[in-house]
Scaffold this motif. Structure first.
Motif, mmCIF file in Angstrom:
data_model
loop_
_atom_site.group_PDB
_atom_site.id
_atom_site.type_symbol
_atom_site.label_atom_id
_atom_site.label_comp_id
_atom_site.label_asym_id
_atom_site.label_seq_id
_atom_site.Cartn_x
_atom_site.Cartn_y
_atom_site.Cartn_z
ATOM 1 N N HIS A 130 0.809 -1.220 0.000
ATOM 2 C CA HIS A 130 0.000 0.000 0.000
ATOM 3 C C HIS A 130 0.843 1.272 0.000
ATOM 4 O O HIS A 130 0.293 2.367 0.158
ATOM 5 C CB HIS A 130 -0.953 0.017 1.196
ATOM 6 C CG HIS A 130 -2.000 -1.054 1.115
ATOM 7 N ND1 HIS A 130 -2.805 -1.385 2.166
ATOM 8 C CD2 HIS A 130 -2.385 -1.879 0.100
ATOM 9 C CE1 HIS A 130 -3.627 -2.350 1.816
ATOM 10 N NE2 HIS A 130 -3.387 -2.668 0.562
ATOM 11 N N ILE A 131 2.145 1.127 -0.169
ATOM 12 C CA ILE A 131 3.019 2.303 -0.211
ATOM 13 C C ILE A 131 3.121 2.773 -1.648
ATOM 14 O O ILE A 131 3.298 1.986 -2.569
ATOM 15 C CB ILE A 131 4.437 1.965 0.315
ATOM 16 C CG1 ILE A 131 4.368 1.615 1.799
ATOM 17 C CG2 ILE A 131 5.382 3.135 0.095
ATOM 18 C CD1 ILE A 131 5.690 1.190 2.378
ATOM 19 N N SER A 132 2.997 4.079 -1.812
ATOM 20 C CA SER A 132 3.199 4.639 -3.152
ATOM 21 C C SER A 132 4.126 5.839 -3.032
ATOM 22 O O SER A 132 4.199 6.491 -1.993
ATOM 23 C CB SER A 132 1.874 5.050 -3.797
ATOM 24 O OG SER A 132 1.266 6.070 -3.032
ATOM 25 N N VAL A 133 4.817 6.115 -4.108
ATOM 26 C CA VAL A 133 5.769 7.223 -4.144
ATOM 27 C C VAL A 133 5.470 8.040 -5.386
ATOM 28 O O VAL A 133 5.314 7.513 -6.474
ATOM 29 C CB VAL A 133 7.232 6.701 -4.193
ATOM 30 C CG1 VAL A 133 8.196 7.844 -4.326
ATOM 31 C CG2 VAL A 133 7.531 5.845 -2.970
ATOM 32 N N ASP A 134 5.385 9.337 -5.209
ATOM 33 C CA ASP A 134 5.167 10.242 -6.342
ATOM 34 C C ASP A 134 6.530 10.628 -6.884
ATOM 35 O O ASP A 134 7.226 11.474 -6.327
ATOM 36 C CB ASP A 134 4.406 11.480 -5.879
ATOM 37 C CG ASP A 134 4.159 12.462 -7.004
ATOM 38 O OD1 ASP A 134 4.493 12.156 -8.172
ATOM 39 O OD2 ASP A 134 3.631 13.559 -6.711
ATOM 40 N N LEU A 135 6.949 9.997 -7.973
ATOM 41 C CA LEU A 135 8.246 10.274 -8.559
ATOM 42 C C LEU A 135 8.246 11.522 -9.414
ATOM 43 O O LEU A 135 9.289 11.951 -9.902
ATOM 44 C CB LEU A 135 8.736 9.076 -9.392
ATOM 45 C CG LEU A 135 8.992 7.806 -8.590
ATOM 46 C CD1 LEU A 135 9.382 6.664 -9.534
ATOM 47 C CD2 LEU A 135 10.070 8.023 -7.564
ATOM 48 N N GLY A 136 7.084 12.123 -9.577
ATOM 49 C CA GLY A 136 6.979 13.366 -10.336
ATOM 50 C C GLY A 136 7.528 14.560 -9.563
ATOM 51 O O GLY A 136 7.822 15.588 -10.141
ATOM 52 N N GLY A 137 7.667 14.424 -8.277
ATOM 53 C CA GLY A 137 8.195 15.508 -7.463
ATOM 54 C C GLY A 137 7.176 16.587 -7.205
ATOM 55 O O GLY A 137 6.069 16.582 -7.728
ATOM 56 N N GLU A 138 7.578 17.526 -6.382
ATOM 57 C CA GLU A 138 6.692 18.641 -6.044
ATOM 58 C C GLU A 138 6.901 19.780 -7.033
ATOM 59 O O GLU A 138 7.975 19.975 -7.575
ATOM 60 C CB GLU A 138 7.007 19.126 -4.630
ATOM 61 C CG GLU A 138 6.683 18.098 -3.579
ATOM 62 C CD GLU A 138 7.001 18.606 -2.174
ATOM 63 O OE1 GLU A 138 6.588 17.945 -1.239
ATOM 64 O OE2 GLU A 138 7.630 19.671 -2.038
#
Length: 139
Positions: A130-138
């Protein structure tokens, strides 16, 4: 220095020495701390005289833990430790992030522990599914 061990205690010592050297040197590549390798070699050098010659082999003139030793389950113990440590560190980092990176204080101690426990419960049930990472950045 001399000390006496039973055969079983010596066998446990082999595991402990191997694990310790693994922790210290396994990520160092060509920058190994040779003194730890030497202690490991010294401790393992007594294997043949105690009927454990299958646990050692020579490499470049040094007696080292054999492939049979390394493949005999010791890495399962190391992997179990690494898994637990990974999840504990991740839970603490996520809990701290949730609290805007505030360091632990007496005032937020219980809240931080509750958040850590919540994450650990999640990881126990679902691992990292259930872990997700936004690799698009802020932006």
């Amino acid at each position: 220095m001399k000390f006496e061990l039973t055969e079983q205690q010596y066998r446990y010592l082999l595991d402990l020495v191997y694990i310790g050297n693994w922790v210290v040197n396994s990520t160092r590549e060509n920058d190994r701390i040779r003194e730890y390798d030497e202690v490991e070699s010294l401790v393992f050098s007594h294997c043949p005289e105690h009927g454990m010659k299958k646990l050692v082999e020579y490499l470049d003139g040094d007696l080292i833990p054999s492939r049979a030793f390394a493949d005999g389950g010791i890495h399962e113990a190391i992997e179990n430790y690494e898994d637990v440590t990974f999840y504990e560190i991740l839970a603490e980092e996520l809990a701290l992030r949730d609290m805007d990176g505030e360091p632990m204080t007496r005032e937020n101690y219980n809240e931080l522990l509750d958040r850590i426990d919540t994450y650990l419960d999640e990881f126990d049930e679902h691992g990292t599914d259930h872990i997700s990472v936004d690799l698009g950045g802020e932006s």
